[in-house]
Design a protein around this motif. Structure first.
Motif, mmCIF file in Angstrom:
data_model
loop_
_atom_site.group_PDB
_atom_site.id
_atom_site.type_symbol
_atom_site.label_atom_id
_atom_site.label_comp_id
_atom_site.label_asym_id
_atom_site.label_seq_id
_atom_site.Cartn_x
_atom_site.Cartn_y
_atom_site.Cartn_z
ATOM 1 N N GLU A 183 3.697 1.128 18.524
ATOM 2 C CA GLU A 183 2.983 -0.134 18.317
ATOM 3 C C GLU A 183 1.639 -0.129 19.047
ATOM 4 O O GLU A 183 0.625 -0.540 18.501
ATOM 5 C CB GLU A 183 3.857 -1.310 18.793
ATOM 6 C CG GLU A 183 3.484 -2.640 18.192
ATOM 7 C CD GLU A 183 3.545 -2.637 16.668
ATOM 8 O OE1 GLU A 183 2.594 -3.160 16.056
ATOM 9 O OE2 GLU A 183 4.515 -2.118 16.087
ATOM 10 N N GLU A 184 1.636 0.355 20.278
ATOM 11 C CA GLU A 184 0.393 0.437 21.052
ATOM 12 C C GLU A 184 -0.578 1.430 20.421
ATOM 13 O O GLU A 184 -1.786 1.182 20.369
ATOM 14 C CB GLU A 184 0.704 0.832 22.502
ATOM 15 C CG GLU A 184 1.432 -0.256 23.280
ATOM 16 C CD GLU A 184 1.938 0.235 24.625
ATOM 17 O OE1 GLU A 184 1.479 1.297 25.100
ATOM 18 O OE2 GLU A 184 2.817 -0.437 25.201
ATOM 19 N N LYS A 185 -0.059 2.550 19.926
ATOM 20 C CA LYS A 185 -0.901 3.541 19.263
ATOM 21 C C LYS A 185 -1.543 2.938 18.011
ATOM 22 O O LYS A 185 -2.745 3.114 17.771
ATOM 23 C CB LYS A 185 -0.081 4.770 18.880
ATOM 24 C CG LYS A 185 0.384 5.577 20.072
ATOM 25 C CD LYS A 185 1.334 6.675 19.645
ATOM 26 C CE LYS A 185 1.927 7.340 20.875
ATOM 27 N NZ LYS A 185 3.001 8.245 20.596
ATOM 28 N N ILE A 186 -0.758 2.228 17.231
ATOM 29 C CA ILE A 186 -1.259 1.614 15.995
ATOM 30 C C ILE A 186 -2.336 0.585 16.305
ATOM 31 O O ILE A 186 -3.400 0.579 15.672
ATOM 32 C CB ILE A 186 -0.095 0.996 15.176
ATOM 33 C CG1 ILE A 186 0.754 2.120 14.584
ATOM 34 C CG2 ILE A 186 -0.611 0.061 14.085
ATOM 35 C CD1 ILE A 186 2.074 1.674 13.992
ATOM 36 N N LYS A 187 -2.093 -0.243 17.287
ATOM 37 C CA LYS A 187 -3.093 -1.255 17.667
ATOM 38 C C LYS A 187 -4.387 -0.596 18.157
ATOM 39 O O LYS A 187 -5.483 -1.034 17.823
ATOM 40 C CB LYS A 187 -2.529 -2.189 18.732
ATOM 41 C CG LYS A 187 -1.595 -3.245 18.179
ATOM 42 C CD LYS A 187 -1.195 -4.219 19.281
ATOM 43 C CE LYS A 187 -0.281 -5.334 18.896
ATOM 44 N NZ LYS A 187 0.375 -5.352 17.638
ATOM 45 N N SER A 188 -4.256 0.463 18.915
ATOM 46 C CA SER A 188 -5.423 1.185 19.419
ATOM 47 C C SER A 188 -6.204 1.813 18.263
ATOM 48 O O SER A 188 -7.436 1.730 18.215
ATOM 49 C CB SER A 188 -4.970 2.262 20.407
ATOM 50 O OG SER A 188 -6.077 2.931 20.936
ATOM 51 N N GLN A 225 -6.221 0.837 15.107
ATOM 52 C CA GLN A 225 -6.862 -0.247 14.351
ATOM 53 C C GLN A 225 -8.124 -0.730 15.066
ATOM 54 O O GLN A 225 -9.142 -0.978 14.431
ATOM 55 C CB GLN A 225 -5.883 -1.411 14.160
ATOM 56 C CG GLN A 225 -4.788 -1.096 13.172
ATOM 57 C CD GLN A 225 -3.708 -2.166 13.133
ATOM 58 O OE1 GLN A 225 -3.374 -2.779 14.150
ATOM 59 N NE2 GLN A 225 -3.150 -2.382 11.953
ATOM 60 N N ARG A 226 -8.048 -0.852 16.365
ATOM 61 C CA ARG A 226 -9.208 -1.288 17.138
ATOM 62 C C ARG A 226 -10.351 -0.275 17.015
ATOM 63 O O ARG A 226 -11.499 -0.643 16.785
ATOM 64 C CB ARG A 226 -8.815 -1.500 18.607
ATOM 65 C CG ARG A 226 -9.910 -2.140 19.455
ATOM 66 C CD ARG A 226 -9.443 -2.490 20.867
ATOM 67 N NE ARG A 226 -8.947 -1.339 21.603
ATOM 68 C CZ ARG A 226 -7.651 -1.106 21.875
ATOM 69 N NH1 ARG A 226 -6.723 -1.947 21.483
ATOM 70 N NH2 ARG A 226 -7.288 -0.043 22.554
ATOM 71 N N ARG A 286 1.042 0.426 8.004
ATOM 72 C CA ARG A 286 0.907 -0.490 9.135
ATOM 73 C C ARG A 286 -0.514 -0.494 9.674
ATOM 74 O O ARG A 286 -0.996 -1.500 10.173
ATOM 75 C CB ARG A 286 1.898 -0.119 10.231
ATOM 76 C CG ARG A 286 3.331 -0.370 9.737
ATOM 77 C CD ARG A 286 4.394 -0.136 10.763
ATOM 78 N NE ARG A 286 4.194 -0.939 11.955
ATOM 79 C CZ ARG A 286 4.534 -0.527 13.162
ATOM 80 N NH1 ARG A 286 5.064 0.655 13.347
ATOM 81 N NH2 ARG A 286 4.346 -1.301 14.206
ATOM 82 N N ILE A 287 -1.203 0.633 9.583
ATOM 83 C CA ILE A 287 -2.562 0.738 10.106
ATOM 84 C C ILE A 287 -3.579 0.143 9.144
ATOM 85 O O ILE A 287 -4.436 -0.644 9.530
ATOM 86 C CB ILE A 287 -2.912 2.217 10.412
ATOM 87 C CG1 ILE A 287 -2.042 2.727 11.571
ATOM 88 C CG2 ILE A 287 -4.391 2.381 10.733
ATOM 89 C CD1 ILE A 287 -2.051 4.238 11.754
#
Length: 181
Positions: free
Chosen positions: A82-87, A89-90, A168-169
């Motif tokens: 989840e943290e990897k995906i958010k990073s 996307q950012r 998800r990304i």
């Protein structure tokens, strides 16, 4: 090219791994570079895949931006998925030009479609990543073969993660950007 790869790639064994005729590739590349209209639907899908990888390799600074190499490589060292995906996307939103992000959505839509039929085409996320990663990102400066080999392994892992988590990304709609396969 992407539309053809989306339509034919999932049912083509070894897509992106096998290369088409070098002579045909060279002729088509020259035609495309000169602005001549080309009907790629009449050509081997392997030539089209080779042309597409060549197109990606010729994007100045790479589509993922060579200047961000260290950041992309370090993404996979972060916490859970989840943290990897958010990073990711950012990074996509804050640091890449919009045109790059749009093209990446289409690329990963195609790769996802191919990966979904990996039993048929033998191109799972790992195999696709190994074949396409060197065309998506490279270091800003040349280095020794050992360092380059290690870098390619890390980028391949990143691209594999992007393929496996692309919905998800990039959003679920990437599965239908080109319509039905």
């Amino acid at each position: 090219m992407l539309s053809l790869l989306y339509q034919e790639g999932p049912s083509t064994k070894g897509i992106f791994r096998r290369s088409g005729s070098a002579k045909t590739f060279k002729e088509l590349k020259e035609k495309l570079d000169s602005g001549t209209e080309v009907d790629l639907a009449r050509e081997s899908i392997f030539v089209t895949a080779s042309l597409f990888k060549d197109f990606l390799r010729n994007i100045p600074g790479s589509i993922l931006s060579s200047e961000l190499c260290d950041k992309w490589v370090s993404v996979l060292d972060q916490g859970n998925n989840e943290e990897k995906i958010k990073s990711i996307q950012r990074w996509l939103i804050e640091h890449l030009p919009r045109a790059n992000v749009v093209l990446l959505r289409y690329i990963f839509g195609v790769l996802h479609g191919i990966e979904m039929r990996s039993e048929e085409n033998q191109m799972n996320a790992f195999n696709l990543a190994v074949c396409i990663a060197p065309s998506l990102l490279w270091p800003p400066v040349s280095s020794t073969p050992d360092i380059e080999s290690e870098f390619i392994k890390k980028i391949s892992s990143l691209v594999q993660f992007l393929i496996e988590n692309c919905c998800r990304i990039f959003g679920d709609e990437i599965t239908s950007l080109f319509g039905e396969i």
